[in-house]
Design a protein around this motif. Sequence first.
Motif, short mmCIF file in Angstrom:
data_model
loop_
_atom_site.label_atom_id
_atom_site.label_comp_id
_atom_site.label_asym_id
_atom_site.label_seq_id
_atom_site.Cartn_x
_atom_site.Cartn_y
_atom_site.Cartn_z
N GLY A 68 0.84 -1.31 -0.09
CA GLY A 68 0.03 -0.12 -0.03
C GLY A 68 0.78 1.26 -0.15
O GLY A 68 0.52 2.16 -0.80
N PHE A 69 2.04 1.30 0.90
CA PHE A 69 2.68 2.48 0.80
C PHE A 69 3.49 2.60 -0.43
O PHE A 69 3.66 3.81 -0.89
CB PHE A 69 3.60 2.52 2.16
CG PHE A 69 4.94 2.23 1.92
CD1 PHE A 69 5.62 1.03 2.50
CD2 PHE A 69 6.01 3.11 1.48
CE1 PHE A 69 6.84 0.67 2.13
CE2 PHE A 69 7.31 3.24 1.09
CZ PHE A 69 7.68 1.61 1.69
N ILE A 70 3.80 1.64 -1.12
CA ILE A 70 4.61 1.70 -2.49
C ILE A 70 3.68 2.40 -3.37
O ILE A 70 3.98 3.23 -4.27
CB ILE A 70 5.29 0.55 -2.65
CG1 ILE A 70 6.55 -0.01 -1.76
CG2 ILE A 70 5.86 0.47 -3.99
CD1 ILE A 70 7.12 -1.44 -1.90
N ASP A 71 2.46 1.57 -3.33
CA ASP A 71 1.44 2.22 -4.42
C ASP A 71 1.10 3.75 -4.21
O ASP A 71 0.99 4.21 -5.28
CB ASP A 71 0.32 1.17 -4.31
CG ASP A 71 0.33 0.05 -4.88
OD1 ASP A 71 -0.54 -0.93 -4.44
OD2 ASP A 71 1.22 -0.36 -5.31
N ASN A 72 1.19 4.09 -3.02
CA ASN A 72 0.70 5.38 -2.73
C ASN A 72 1.79 6.38 -2.34
O ASN A 72 1.71 7.30 -1.92
CB ASN A 72 -0.22 5.52 -1.77
CG ASN A 72 -1.36 4.81 -1.99
OD1 ASN A 72 -2.31 5.33 -2.65
ND2 ASN A 72 -1.87 3.75 -1.51
N LEU A 73 3.22 6.08 -2.96
CA LEU A 73 4.27 6.62 -2.69
C LEU A 73 4.35 7.97 -3.53
O LEU A 73 3.84 7.82 -4.72
CB LEU A 73 5.57 5.86 -3.17
CG LEU A 73 6.91 6.37 -2.67
CD1 LEU A 73 7.18 6.23 -1.21
CD2 LEU A 73 7.91 5.68 -3.29
N THR A 74 4.77 9.25 -2.84
CA THR A 74 4.69 10.32 -3.66
C THR A 74 6.36 10.86 -3.59
O THR A 74 6.91 10.46 -2.88
CB THR A 74 3.76 11.63 -3.07
OG1 THR A 74 4.25 11.62 -1.86
CG2 THR A 74 2.52 11.26 -3.17
N CYS A 75 6.57 11.54 -4.81
CA CYS A 75 8.02 11.96 -4.89
C CYS A 75 8.14 13.50 -5.20
O CYS A 75 7.07 13.74 -6.00
CB CYS A 75 8.87 11.01 -5.54
SG CYS A 75 8.20 10.70 -7.15
N SER A 76 9.12 14.40 -4.89
CA SER A 76 9.21 15.69 -5.72
C SER A 76 10.60 15.80 -5.10
O SER A 76 11.09 15.82 -4.14
CB SER A 76 8.29 16.48 -5.06
OG SER A 76 8.54 16.71 -3.76
N ASP A 77 11.41 16.47 -6.32
CA ASP A 77 12.94 16.84 -6.03
C ASP A 77 13.71 15.73 -5.38
O ASP A 77 14.36 16.25 -4.39
CB ASP A 77 12.89 18.29 -5.08
CG ASP A 77 11.85 19.46 -5.56
OD1 ASP A 77 11.58 20.09 -4.95
OD2 ASP A 77 11.85 19.43 -6.74
N GLY A 78 13.45 14.67 -5.81
CA GLY A 78 14.35 13.55 -5.44
C GLY A 78 13.91 12.85 -3.98
O GLY A 78 14.96 12.34 -3.56
#
Lengths: 157, 204
Positions: A68-78
């Motif tokens: 679940g946490f990988i599916d909903n991972l968010t990212c920005s600026d590395g």
Amino acid sequence: MDLKAQTFTLEGVAASLLILIATYTIFQSTVVMSPSWSEFNNIQLKQLGYDILRVLDNPEGGNSSLRGFIDNLTCSDGRYFAPAEFSSNLSAILDSLHTSGRVELIWVNESRIETAVLSNFSKIPTPNAVRVSRFVVSSNDCLPNAMVVEVRLTLWR
Amino acid sequence: MEDGKLSLDLLMGLSIFLFTFIFVANFLPGVFADVRNEISLANQAYRISALLVEDPGYNSTWFMDINPDNCRGEEYRPGLASYVNDTTTVFNELEIGKIEKLAELLSIPDCRERVKFLLGLNLSEMGGQTFKFNVSLRNLSGELITKDGNVLLNHGDILPNHGDIIYPGQIVKFERIVYLSQMVDNCHIIAERCVAKLEVVVWI
């Protein structure tokens, strides 16, 4: 006939016998100094790490589960951010065990091995840290071309 | 006339030295005799925790077949892991029924001794050591897990450090993170699982 040197020969024989007896006595003694005694902390920490990943790996676990946490991972600026639910739950587990942790995601992107570190769990571990891993089938746009992701948890006290 | 090759001083000094050295070397293991048994405490704690958390027990219906009347005569081995579809052990998922049965057996002295024997903590019949142990289930805040208001598992031998009593020997605790097969009063819900901490304490 010069007999003076025989004392040195006898002393040499006596010295070698002494060393032989000492070495034999040491090696045949039954003193038990278990090497695992000092590794017990590592064993405890590593087992806890395996347990944490196993408990979190629930297919129906929502945002708190590994998938679940990988599916909903968010990212920005590395930087990579897990859902708040996962972060707070993992923090609760680590706090109850008086342990610090670092979470990394490793996946294969075409021919390269990529690594991402979760922002909330990005402290540098101490030299005596232990590391455990679990593989999760999941994907996310933040992890390009990922199909199987290794969730690596580093724990230390 | 020829003089002797070895002086009396040398022989006496050598004899005294060798005698002392062999005396010390032979009695050195005795210095560690008090702690030698305690070196294996950590191994016992780890082993018991693995048996409880990763094994469903023998046989798989032990928690239904065993009761205080037959706990001494039957052959069984306690294990708390869930056993699904008669084929699959679910590691770290503890069956509530098994926990309750283990608590019941450990609360009766005769059954407790039998359980300790079956878990390999009583090796006196084979000339080995006897260990004491205590097992408890707590939530992540350290409180004992309760079900319907009753403590689920905090059983075994009485912990040696309680009240004013200070136990001089080693006590080893091994912790495992587990989840329960049913919801209870005060566990932490994480990833839709009722998460708890199993603590196994072993001492001599």
